[in-house]
Scaffold this active site. Structure first.
Site, PDB file in Angstrom:
ATOM      1  N   CYS A 104       0.796  -1.209   0.000  1.00 22.28           N
ATOM      2  CA  CYS A 104       0.000   0.000   0.000  1.00 22.28           C
ATOM      3  C   CYS A 104       0.829   1.259   0.000  1.00 22.28           C
ATOM      4  O   CYS A 104       2.045   1.235  -0.030  1.00 22.28           O
ATOM      5  CB  CYS A 104      -0.825   0.026   1.266  1.00 22.28           C
ATOM      6  SG  CYS A 104       0.249   0.072   2.706  1.00 22.28           S
TER       7      CYS A 104
ATOM      8  N   ASN B 158       2.531  -0.461   5.685  1.00 21.51           N
ATOM      9  CA  ASN B 158       2.922  -0.698   4.298  1.00 21.51           C
ATOM     10  C   ASN B 158       4.098  -1.658   4.336  1.00 21.51           C
ATOM     11  O   ASN B 158       5.140  -1.352   4.903  1.00 21.51           O
ATOM     12  CB  ASN B 158       3.324   0.620   3.632  1.00 21.51           C
ATOM     13  CG  ASN B 158       3.956   0.409   2.267  1.00 21.51           C
ATOM     14  OD1 ASN B 158       3.866  -0.672   1.706  1.00 21.51           O
ATOM     15  ND2 ASN B 158       4.604   1.425   1.741  1.00 21.51           N
ATOM     16  N   GLY B 159       3.918  -2.824   3.706  1.00 16.67           N
ATOM     17  CA  GLY B 159       4.993  -3.802   3.698  1.00 16.67           C
ATOM     18  C   GLY B 159       4.432  -5.185   3.950  1.00 16.67           C
ATOM     19  O   GLY B 159       3.255  -5.450   3.718  1.00 16.67           O
TER      20      GLY B 159
ATOM     21  N   MET C  88      23.945 -26.707 -12.726  1.00 18.18           N
ATOM     22  CA  MET C  88      22.815 -27.373 -13.376  1.00 18.18           C
ATOM     23  C   MET C  88      21.722 -27.633 -12.335  1.00 18.18           C
ATOM     24  O   MET C  88      21.864 -27.289 -11.175  1.00 18.18           O
ATOM     25  CB  MET C  88      23.245 -28.652 -14.095  1.00 18.18           C
ATOM     26  CG  MET C  88      24.184 -28.400 -15.254  1.00 18.18           C
ATOM     27  SD  MET C  88      23.652 -27.133 -16.452  1.00 18.18           S
ATOM     28  CE  MET C  88      22.229 -27.883 -17.193  1.00 18.18           C
TER      29      MET C  88
ATOM     30  N   GLU D 176      20.593 -12.639 -17.548  1.00 16.97           N
ATOM     31  CA  GLU D 176      21.121 -11.426 -16.920  1.00 16.97           C
ATOM     32  C   GLU D 176      22.503 -11.129 -17.478  1.00 16.97           C
ATOM     33  O   GLU D 176      23.336 -12.017 -17.558  1.00 16.97           O
ATOM     34  CB  GLU D 176      21.206 -11.631 -15.406  1.00 16.97           C
ATOM     35  CG  GLU D 176      21.796 -10.444 -14.687  1.00 16.97           C
ATOM     36  CD  GLU D 176      21.763 -10.567 -13.171  1.00 16.97           C
ATOM     37  OE1 GLU D 176      21.842  -9.541 -12.507  1.00 16.97           O
ATOM     38  OE2 GLU D 176      21.661 -11.701 -12.679  1.00 16.97           O
TER      39      GLU D 176
ATOM     40  N   LYS E  91      17.737 -21.560  -7.303  1.00 18.02           N
ATOM     41  CA  LYS E  91      18.176 -20.852  -6.091  1.00 18.02           C
ATOM     42  C   LYS E  91      17.247 -19.680  -5.784  1.00 18.02           C
ATOM     43  O   LYS E  91      17.689 -18.534  -5.728  1.00 18.02           O
ATOM     44  CB  LYS E  91      19.629 -20.381  -6.225  1.00 18.02           C
ATOM     45  CG  LYS E  91      19.943 -19.629  -7.518  1.00 18.02           C
ATOM     46  CD  LYS E  91      21.395 -19.153  -7.510  1.00 18.02           C
ATOM     47  CE  LYS E  91      21.743 -18.449  -8.804  1.00 18.02           C
ATOM     48  NZ  LYS E  91      23.126 -17.984  -8.843  1.00 18.02           N
TER      49      LYS E  91
END
Length: 1515
Positions: free
Chosen positions: A37, A267-268, A515, A922, A973
Site C-alpha cells: 500500500c 505498508n509492507g 545445473m 542477466e 536458487k
C-alpha cells in the site's frame, strides 16, 4: 422468483463457490493473500484538533492512489481509509438532534460493519453489541446510520458492502479516559467472540473508542469523501490523521481488510508472521495483567483466524498498549532496531533493544508503520529500512509523513524540515504534551522509563563458557565401526562426506553445484531419504524481498535465548533471566559445557524406539517423549534435551525433525512451550538445510554430534592436511551458521528467534494428518506417507546398518549420477539418444529418447498422471502446425557469462529462425547483435531479462526486444542472488555489463526496486514506458501460495507470468538450494491457473512454465495444468552438446557450452540446426498426442485438468500421494481458460505524453528545446517515454548533452528520469521520490529546492531511496540528502548528493559518487568498482563503512583531488547549493575532510594509483 444478479453480485457468488471448492480440495488457502500500500500520517504538533489536519489527510490519501490497485470495473479499489480523532462536537450535536442532552465528558463512537443481506443477523449483532456495552454499565445514546454514496463504488464492492452504522456510547460512569478506552477494548473483544459464537459472518468493528474513529472501505482513495460525506463536515476536526491505500493480491473485495486497523496502518509485509503467530499462541497462555483482571480470557486468542499479517501485528500491538505501554515502546518491542546494526548506537539504546529482544520475537519484514494509541502518533520503520517514509514539518506546526513526499501541497516557504526515516527509526508526536520527538530523542526518552541496562545484566551469556570448552579440545569418542553403522543408519554416503561435508570443513563454506536437480523428489525415490528431504524451503518473491546475508550481515542475528520466557505483558527484571548464545549451532564440546552449566534445570529425553516394537513403535515412542517432556517441564525443567545417542542394534533413532516437531507442538498445545528451551543432539544432521528444518520446527539449539565424529575420523586420516581439528570444527560451524543466515535471508528474515518454530517450509510427500499433528505451521498440499511409512523406511535403513558384519558407506549418487545411486533425469543414455536425434535430424531416434524418459519409474509428479479423453482421435494433419506450436517455445534466461558467447548466440539464432523466443538472461547483450547478419540470421534475444543486478540494462537494450522479463527468482536458487567470479569476467562480458575485466560481479538477492507488490507494479510501469511495444513477463518460482502472488502480478499489469520449477538449471548455486528450495512446476503452475481463474484474471495474462521439461508429453501435461508457453533450457543445452558434467561454476566445461575459457570455447559443437530440430521434434510429438486425444490445438487443452488422472504405480508410498488438489477445476465463467487479450495490458500515461507531443520539433527537425511543467508525486517515470522515443530516433548517444531540457516545478513521482538517455536533461525545482535515475543511460538529472525555500540543503532529504539503481551512464546532481541504498549497483553514472542513508554505493561496479555529508550504515558493502568520495566532518565514516571489499583513505593524489573539485563545481553550477559553494570557498582546508573509497579489486587496475600505504581499514 429468481432475481438476476448484476456483474458484481455474479462475481461474488462465483468467487465464493469456486473458493469453497478449491478449499475443500486442499488446493487453496485464503490466508495466502498478501497486500501492500501507500501509508502515512499527519499530526498537529501542539496536540490541538484542527480541520486542516483532516483535510490534508484526505488530500494525502488521494495522492497515493497509484500505490493501490483498481479492479477492471475502474471503481472497486482494494481498500482505502482514514483514522482520525472522534470529532466530539459533531457527535454531541447529533446526540442533541436525537433528543438527548450532550454530556460534558467524551462520547465514544463505534464504527460498525453489520451484515447487510440478512436482517436477522444484523439485528442479532446489534443486540450483542448493546448487551456487552450495557453489561459494563455504560450508556447507549443510540445507533446512527452512516451516510454513504453507493453510486460511486464498483458493483463488486457494492455486492460485499456491509451495513455501516455507528453506535454512540456515553461515559456516564465518569471513569478516566484511560479506563474508558480499556473498557471499550474489552467490550469490543467480548462482542467479537460473542458474534463468532453465533456463527455470524460479515460483522466487523472498525473502531470503538472515545479517542479515534476509522472510516474505510473498498473504494478508490479519491472516492473517500464522496462515499463518506461525514468527512466533509467542518466539525470534523482532529489532532492527527492516519491514512492508507491498499494493494491486495486478490480481487475479492473484503471490507474489513481495508486499513487503517485499530492502532496502526502498515505498508509492507511481515516475513516472520508464521513464526510470530505460533509464538503468540505460546505466549498468550501466560499473559496476565492487572488492567485486564478477570477479563484476560476474553482477549484470547489475541490473533484471530483470517487476519492479514498487518491485522495480526495490529492485534498484538493493541493488547500491549492496553496493558500500559505507550505506542513508541510497543513499536520498539515488536519491530525493533537491529541491535547489531551500528557501532554508533548509544549504550542506553542498546540496553533497551536487548530488553525488547529478550521479551519478544521481532516482527520482521518490510514495514513503514503509522501508529497511534490515542495519545502518541508514531511513524516507524523496519530494521532494514525496506519501505519509504518521508516527512515534512511546517511552520504552522504540522508534521506530514508517508510513503512519498509531495502528497500534500505545501508552500515551500512554510517548510522547516524535510526528512526521512532510516532503518529502525521512529518519529513521534506526544499529543498530550504537544511535543515532537525525533528518533534519538524518542529512544532516549524510552531508555529512561526503566533501568533496562541493569535488567539486561540478568542474562547469562554462555558463549565464553562454551568457546573455552571447545578450545580445550573437541571430543571424538566413537570407534570407526560404530561411526559407519550410524552413518549408514541415516542414509549417509561417501558423496555426502566428500561433496558436502568436506568443503564446509576445509573452506568454511557450503558446497557449490551447478545445473538443476534432476533426481526424484524424496517421496518418489527408491533410495532412503532422511526426513529433511521431504521439506522444501520457502522464500520471498514480489510481496517481500529476500535480503543479503553476506553484505547485510550487520542487521542479522543468530542470537539464541534459552530458558523460561515469562509473561510478555510484564515489564520487570525477571523477563531477562535467560541464557543466551550467539548461535544455536553447538559443537560437541560446547554442548557438553552448556549441559554441565544447566545442571538439574535440564531434562534429557531419549529419542529412540525399539526396532522390535511392532507396527506402532514409532507412534508409541512419540507419545512417550511428549509425555516425558511435559512431565519434566511441569516438574520445573527449564531446558529439555532430545537425544538419539541411545540408538544401537536394538533401538532406532526417531528422526530428530519428527521428534522436535512433535514435542514443540505438544508443548504449545499444553501451554508449556515458553517455560523451556528445546535442545537437540542428533546423529542425523549434516548440511545447513537439516539445521534449518530442525530450528524451523522448534529446536532452540542443535548439536550434530555424528557430523563431528565424521570430521574427526577424516581428520585422523589426514584428509584435511595440516589443519588442526579444532579449526576444522570451527569452519564447519561457521559454514552452518552462514548457511542458516542465507536460508533465513531467502525469506527476508533477519533474526533466528523469529524464524524458529515458524515452519517456513512446505512438506512434499508427507501425509496431511502427520503434518497437521506435528508440524501444524506447514502445509502439505499433496499428502503422502504417514508415521507407518516413516517407521518402515527408518527400520529398513537401520537394518542395513546393524544386521551386517562390516558396513562400508555406499558411494551415493544423489548429487551426481552414479550407477548404484539415485536415478537421474539426464542419465548418460538419455543424453546420448537426444544428441543423436538432433544431430541426425531423426524423429525416429527422438521417439526412442522420449520412450526412455516416459517409461522409467516415476521421478516427477507428472509421472503419476495419465492422459485421458472421451473424444475420438483425429488425423495429425488436422492439428495445429509445427510452425504454430514452435512459437510457444522459449529458451529460458541463460546469461552470456553463464553460457559461452557461441552457445548463447546459437540459441538466439535457432529460436529466431522458428519464430520462437530466446531469453538474454542477466548480463546485457552485445549491440552488434541488434542487426541481422548478411545471411539474415538474427543473433538478438527476443526476450531481454531485467534481473536484480541490472547488468547491461540500458535504454537501448530495453528497446531491442519483443518482451521484457523481470526475473524475480530462479528455480535452482530462489531467494538468492548470485555472483560471477572474476575469472569469468572477460573483456567482452565486462563491456556488456559495464564493469571491469577480471573483477567479480554481484547480483543482489532482491531487486532493490521490488520490496512489495506495488513496487513491482511501478517497475512494470517503468518498463512499459521505456518500451511502448514490449510485453512484460514476471518470472516466479513455484512455491505454496504462489497463486495469490501471481494474482497480484496480474493486477500489476504484467502480460506473462512464468512459473519456474525447482529443477531448472543454474550456472552456480549452493547444493542445498539446488536440492531443497522451491517446488515442482506442476504444483505452482496449477495453483496459479486456479487462483487466476478464481479471480477472473486468467484471460488477461499468458502463463509460461519451465524447469525440466523434456518431452511432448511434459508439454501437453503442462498445458492441461494451465500453461500456454513452455521453456526448454537444459534440453536445449544438451542438444548443443552439454553432457551434464556439472562444472559450469568452475569455468572448465569440456564441451564449450558453459565456459569463458578461449581454448574450451573452441570445443563447442552446437549449431542452430540441432536446436531447431529439438523444438521441431517436440512440436511434432505434441501434435501426435493432441491428435490421439481428439484435439486440434493446444488452446483446447489448456487448463483442462479433467483430461488428467492420477494412476497407481504399484508402490504403497506413491499411492499415498494425492494429486487431486492440483487437478481441481475452477469454473472460468464467461472467460476463456487462456489469455484472450490482444496486445498488452496498457498502463496509464504519464506527463511524458504531453512532453512527447510538445517535443515534436525535436523529433521532426532536431531542434534544441526547453519545456516546463508543474509536477505532482502522482506523475511517475517522467522522461522515460521521451527516452524511448529519443533512443529509437537518434540512438542512446545520438544527441548532445542538454539537447532537450525538461524543467519541472514541484514534486516528481517515482522513477524520475528512469533510463534517461544522453541529450535529455531533467531539472526539478522541488524534490523527488524513490528510484531517481533508475537505469540512467546517459541523461542528466538535477534536483534542487525552489529559490524561495529556506532549507539548508545538506540537512534535508530531497530524493528518495534506491537512486541510480543499475545506472550505466549520465549525471545526477541533488542539492540535499538521498535515502537508503543510494547508487545501489551503479555501473557508470556520476553523482553528487549532500548525504545519504544506509547501504549507500552497495554493489557499485562503476561511476563516481560524491557524498557531501554523512552516510548511513553499511556504506560500500559489496562495492567492486567505481569510486566514492565522502565529506566527513567528524571522522565518523569508519563507523559506518563496510570495508570487506573496499579501502578508504584521505585524498593524496592531485588527479583525484582535481576530479572531486570539478564535480563539486559542476554541482554548484547546476544546483546553486550554498553548502557546496562554502566547501569550494575554503577548498584547501575542506578537501582534508574527504575520504576516498576505492574497491580493493580495483587498486591494481587504476590508471592513477591512490597511494595504498596511506589506506586504512575500518578496524
Amino acid at each position: 422468483m429468481t432475481t438476476e444478479l448484476n456483474q458484481g453480485e455474479q462475481f461474488v457468488a462465483d468467487f465464493r463457490a469456486n473458493a469453497a471448492a478449491l478449499t475443500t480440495a486442499n488446493a487453496y488457502n485464503p490466508e495466502d493473500e498478501h497486500d501492500a500500500c501507500g501509508v502515512g500520517f499527519i499530526a498537529a504538533i501542539d496536540g490541538k484538533p484542527r480541520r486542516s489536519v483532516v483535510e490534508k489527510g484526505i488530500e494525502a490519501l488521494k495522492a497515493v492512489w497509484h500505490r493501490g490497485a483498481v479492479d477492471a470495473d475502474g471503481k472497486t479499489g482494494d481498500g482505502a481509509g482514514i483514522h482520525v480523532a472522534v470529532p466530539q462536537k459533531f457527535f454531541k450535536d447529533h446526540v442533541k438532534v436525537i433528543g438527548h442532552r450532550a454530556p460534558d465528558n467524551k462520547l465514544a463512537v463505534g464504527q460498525v460493519f453489520l451484515p447487510r443481506i440478512s436482517l436477522d443477523a444484523q439485528e442479532a449483532c446489534r443486540c450483542i453489541v448493546e448487551t456487552e456495552i450495557l453489561a459494563f454499565g455504560y450508556y447507549i445514546y443510540g445507533w446512527r446510520q452512516v451516510p454513504i454514496n453507493v453510486d460511486i463504488i464498483g458493483e463488486k464492492a457494492n455486492a460485499t458492502r456491509p451495513e455501516i452504522e455507528q453506535i454512540i456510547v456515553g461515559n456516564n460512569k465518569g471513569v478516566s479516559d484511560e479506563q474508558f478506552e480499556l473498557d471499550l477494548y474489552i467490550i469490543r473483544r467480548r462482542i467479537e467472540k460473542a458474534v463468532k459464537g453465533e456463527q455470524i459472518n460479515d460483522f466487523y468493528i472498525c473502531s470503538l473508542s472515545a479517542r479515534s474513529i476509522i472510516y474505510k472501505g473498498m473504494f478508490l482513495a479519491e472516492q473517500l469523501t464522496t462515499f463518506y460525506p461525514d468527512l466533509l463536515d467542518e466539525r470534523f476536526e482532529s489532532d492527527f490523521a492516519i491514512y492508507h491505500q491498499r494493494y491486495s493480491t486478490n480481487t475479492f473485495p473484503t471490507w474489513p481488510l481495508a486499513q487503517p486497523f485499530r492502532m496502526l496502518a502498515h505498508n509492507g509485509e511481515i516475513n516472520t508472521v508464521k513464526g510470530n503467530v505460533n509464538w503468540m499462541k505460546a505466549h498468550e497462555t501466560r499473559m496476565e495483567h492487572p488492567a485486564f483482571g478477570t477479563h484476560m480470557q476474553d482477549l484470547k486468542p489475541v490473533i484471530g483466524v483470517g487476519l492479514s499479517d498487518s491485522g495480526s501485528l495490529d492485534t498484538v500491538f493493541e493488547v500491549m498498549v492496553r496493558a500500559g505501554r505507550t505506542a513508541p515502546m510497543v513499536k520498539m518491542m515488536l519491530v525493533p532496531q537491529a541491535l547489531t546494526s551500528s557501532q554508533t548506537t548509544p549504550d542506553n539504546h542498546k540496553a533497551l533493544i536487548q530488553y525488547c529482544n529478550s521479551v519478544m520475537e521481532p516482527w520482521d519484514g518490510p514495514a513503514a508503520l503509522a501508529m497511534t494509541d490515542g495519545r502518541w502518533v508514531v511513524g516507524g520503520m523496519d530494521r532494514n529500512g525496506l519501505r519509504p517514509m518521508r516527512y515534512t514539518i511546517t511552520t504552522d506546526g504540522l508534521i506530514i509523513g508517508g510513503s512519498e513526499t509531495g502528497m500534500v501541497k505545501i508552500d515551500e516557504t512554510q517548510v522547516i524540515e524535510k526528512g526521512r526515516l532510516g532503518p529502525g527509526e521512529m518519529i513521534a508526536v506526544d499529543l498530550q504534551s504537544g511535543k515532537l520527538y525525533r528518533d534519538r530523542e524518542l529512544k532516549d526518552h524510552l531508555a529512561t522509563l526503566k533501568p533496562w541496562d541493569k535488567w539486561v545484566q540478568n542474562t547469562t551469556h554462555l558463549d565464553e563458557l562454551v568457546k573455552t570448552a571447545s578450545l580445550k579440545g573437541e571430543p571424538s569418542d566413537m570407534d570407526k565401526a560404530e561411526l559407519r553403522r550410524r552413518q549408514q543408519a541415516f542414509g549417509l554416503t561417501m558423496e555426502d562426506m566428500e561433496l558436502i561435508l568436506h568443503p564446509m570443513v576445509e573452506d568454511g563454506k557450503e558446497a557449490i553445484g551447478s545445473m538443476g536437480d534432476d533426481s526424484p523428489i524424496a517421496v518418489l525415490s527408491d533410495k532412503y531419504r532422511g526426513l529433511h528431504h521431504f521439506f522444501r524451503q520457502n522464500f520471498s518473491q514480489v510481496t517481500n524481498p529476500p535480503i543479503d546475508s553476506l553484505r547485510e550481515r550487520r542487521v542479522m542475528s543468530l542470537k539464541t535465548r534459552l530458558g523460561n520466557l515469562g509473561n510478555i505483558l510484564d515489564e520487570d527484571e525477571t523477563q531477562t533471566r535467560l541464557l543466551q548464545l550467539e548461535s544455536p549451532v553447538l559443537t560437541t564440546a560446547e554442548f557438553r559445557a552448556m549441559r554441565d552449566y544447566m545442571g538439574d534445570t535440564a531434562a534429557e529425553i531419549d529419542a529412540t524406539f525399539p526396532v522390535d516394537g511392532g507396527p506402532e513403535a514409532l507412534r508409541d515412542a512419540l507419545r512417550r517423549i511428549r509425555q516425558e517432556t511435559e512431565d519434566a517441564v511441569r516438574g520445573g525443567a527449564t531446558h529439555v534435551i532430545l537425544t538419539d545417542e541411545a540408538m544401537g542394534p536394538a533401538r532406532a533413532a526417531i528422526p530428530a525433525i519428527l521428534a522436535t516437531g512433535a514435542v514443540h507442538t505438544h508443548l504449545i498445545r499444553s501451554n508449556l512451550r515458553t517455560f523451556t528451551s528445546l535442545n537437540v543432539r542428533t546423529a542425523e544432521g549434516l548440511d545447513t538445510h537439516y539445521f534449518a528444518v530442525l530450528i524451523g520446527v522448534g529446536a532452540t539449539t542443535v548439536n550434530a554430534y555424528l557430523a563431528q565424529e565424521a570430521i574427526a575420523e577424516r581428520h585422523r586420516r589426514g584428509l584435511f592436511g595440516s589443519m588442526p581439528l579444532e579449526k576444522g570444527m570451527a569452519n564447519y560451524k561457521k559454514a552452518i551458521d552462514d548457511g542458516l543466515l542465507k536460508i533465513m535471508s531467502k525469506m527476508g528474515i533477519s533474526v533466528i528467534s523469529s524464524y524458529r518454530g515458524g515452519g517456513n517450509f512446505e512438506a512434499i510427500g508427507l501425509s496431511r494428518a502427520l503434518v497437521a499433528e506435528h508440524f501444524p505451521a506447514m502445509v502439505s498440499r499433496i499428502s503422502g506417507i504417514g508415521l507407518n511409512g516413516i517407521q518402515k523406511k527408518v527400520l529398513e535403513q537401520h537394518a542395513t546398518a546393524y544386521n551386517e558384519e562390516v558396513v562400508a558407506l555406499p558411494v551415493g549418487g544423489f548429487y551426481r549420477f552414479r550407477k548404484s545411486g539415485d536415478r537421474h533425469g539426464w542419465e548418460g543414455g538419455v543424453i546420448h539418444t537426444l544428441q543423436q536425434a538432433v544431430t541426425n535430424d531423426s524423429y525416429t531416434t527422438f521417439k526412442k529418447y522420449s520412450e526412455q524418459v516416459n517409461k522409467r519409474p516415476p521421478m516427477q509428479l507428472r509421472d503419476l498422471l495419465e492422459l485421458r479423453s472421451t473424444k475420438a482421435p483425429v488425423p495429425v494433419d488436422e492439428v495445429e502446425s509445427i510452425t504454430a506450436i514452435r512459437k510457444r517455445f522459449i529458451t529460458p534466461g541463460m546469461s552470456m557469462g553463464a553460457l559461452s558467447p557461441e552457445a548463447h548466440g546459437t540459441l538466439n539464432v535457432a529460436m529466431n529462425r522458428i519464430g520462437a523466443k530466446s531469453d538474454s538472461g542477466e548480463g546485457g547483450e552485445d549491440p552488434a547483435r541488434f542487426r541481422p547478419d548478411k545471411n539474415g540470421d538474427n543473433w538478438n534475444s527476443a526476450i531481454k531479462q531485467v534481473a536484480s543486478g541490472r547488468f547491461g540494462v540500458t535504454a537501448e537494450y530495453l528497446n531491442q526486444c519483443r518482451e521484457l522479463e523481470i526475473k524475480v527468482a530462479q528455480g535452482a536458487k530462489p531467494g538468492e542472488g548470485g555472483q560471477l567470479p572474476g575469472f569469468k569476467v572477460t573483456e567482452m562480458i565486462a563491456r556488456l555489463r559495464h564493469s571491469t575485466p577480471g573483477v567479480m560481479l554481484i547480483s543482489p538477492p532482491p531487486h532493490h526496486d521490488i520490496y512489495s507488490i506495488e513496487d513491482l507494479a511501478q517497475l512494470i510501469y517503468d518498463l512499459k514506458q521505456i518500451n511502448p511495444d514490449a510485453k512484460v513477463t514476471v518470472k516466479l518460482v513455484s512455491r505454496s501460495g504462489i497463486g495469490t502472488i501471481a494474482a497480484g502480478v496480474a493486477k500489476a499489469n504484467a502480460d506473462i507470468i512464468l512459473i519456474s520449477g525447482n529443477s531448472g538449471g543454474t550456472g552456480a548455486s549452493p547444493q542445498t538450494s539446488i536440492k531443497f528450495a522451491g517446488l515442482p512446476w506442476e504444483m505452482g503452475l496449477s495453483e496459479v491457473h486456479q487462483v487466476l481463474t478464481l479471480n477472473r484474471l486468467r484471460h488477461r495474462v499468458r502463463l509460461r512454465t519451465d524447469g525440466g521439461l523434456k518431452t511432448g508429453r511434459d508439454i501437453v501435461i503442462a498445458a492441461m495444468l494451465g500453461a500456454e508457453e513452455f521453456g526448454i533450457g537444459t534440453a536445449s543445452l544438451i542438444a548443443m552438446g552439454c553432457i551434464m558434467v556439472r562444472q559450469c561454476h568452475s569455468n572448465t566445461c569440456p564441451v564449450g557450452v558453459c565456459v569463458q575459457d578461449d581454448k574450451l570455447r573452441q570445443k563447442f559443437v552446437g549449431t542452430p540446426e540441432k536446436v531447431v530440430n529439438l523444438f521441431t521434434f517436440l512440436a511434432e510429438e505434441v501434435r501426435e498426442i493432441l491428435a490421439g486425444l481428439g484435439f486440434r490445438s493446444l488452446n483446447e487443452v489448456i487448463g483442462r485438468t479433467d483430461l488428467l488422472h492420477q494412476v497407481s504405480r504399484g508402490a504403497e508410498h506413491l499411492d499415498d500421494l494425492d494429486l487431486n488438489p492440483r487437478l481441481a477445476q475452477v469454473d472460468p465463467g464467461e472467460n476463456a481458460r487462456y489469455c484472450t487479450l490482444q496486445g498488452r495490458n496498457e498502463v496509464p500515461d504519464t506527463l511524458d505524453a504531453r512532453i512527447v507531443a510538445d517535443a515534436r520539433p525535436l523529433f521532426e527537425e532536431g531542434e534544441k528545446m526547453q519545456l516546463a511543467y508543474n509536477a505532482r508525486n502522482t506523475q511517475r517515470a517522467i522522461g522515460t517515454r521521451l527516452s524511448s522515443m529519443v533512443t529509437r530516433k537518434f540512438g542512446m548517444f545520438g544527441l548532445q548533452p542538454g539537447h532537450i531540457t525538461i524543467r519541472l516545478r514541484g514534486t516528481a513521482g517515482q522513477s524520475l528520469g528512469a533510463f534517461a538517455v544522453q541529450g535529455i536533461k531533467l531539472e526539478v525545482m522541488g524534490d523527488a521520490n524513490d528510484y531517481v535515475g533508475k537505469g540512467l543511460s546517459g541523461g542528466t538529472i538535477v534536483v534542487r529546492p525552489t529559490t524561495s525555500s529556506p532549507l539548508e540543503t545538506n540537512k534535508n532529504t530531497i530524493i528518495g531511496n534506491t537512486v541510480l539503481y543499475g545506472a550505466t551512464a549520465g549525471k545526477l546532481f541533488a542539492a540535499g540528502q538521498a535515502g537508503e541504498r543510494f547508487a545501489v549497483r551503479n555501473s557508470g553514472a556520476t553523482v553528487v548528493v549532500e548525504g545519504c542513508g544506509s547501504n549507500g554505493c552497495e554493489y557499485m561496479t562503476g561511476g563516481t559518487a560524491v557524498i557531501l555529508g554523512r552516510v548511513g550504515d553499511n556504506f560500500a558493502a559489496g562495492m567492486t568498482g567505481g569510486m566514492a568520495y565522502v565529506y566527513d566532518l567528524d571522522d565518523s565514516l569508519p563507523l559506518y563503512i563496510n570495508d570487506e571489499s573496499v579501502i578508504f583513505q584521505r585524498i593524496e593524489v592531485g588527479h583525484y583531488e582535481s576530479q572531486l573539485k570539478h564535480l563539486i563545481e559542476e554541482h554548484v553550477t547546476e544546483t546553486q547549493s550554498r553548502f557546496a559553494a562554502e566547501i569550494l570557498n575554503d577548498w584547501a582546508r575542506e578537501v582534508t575532510k574527504f575520504w576516498q573509497v576505492v574497491p580493493k579489486e580495483m587498486l591494481n587496475r587504476l590508471e592513477v594509483p591512490v597511494h595504498l600505504p596511506k589506506a586504512i581499514s575500518a578496524e
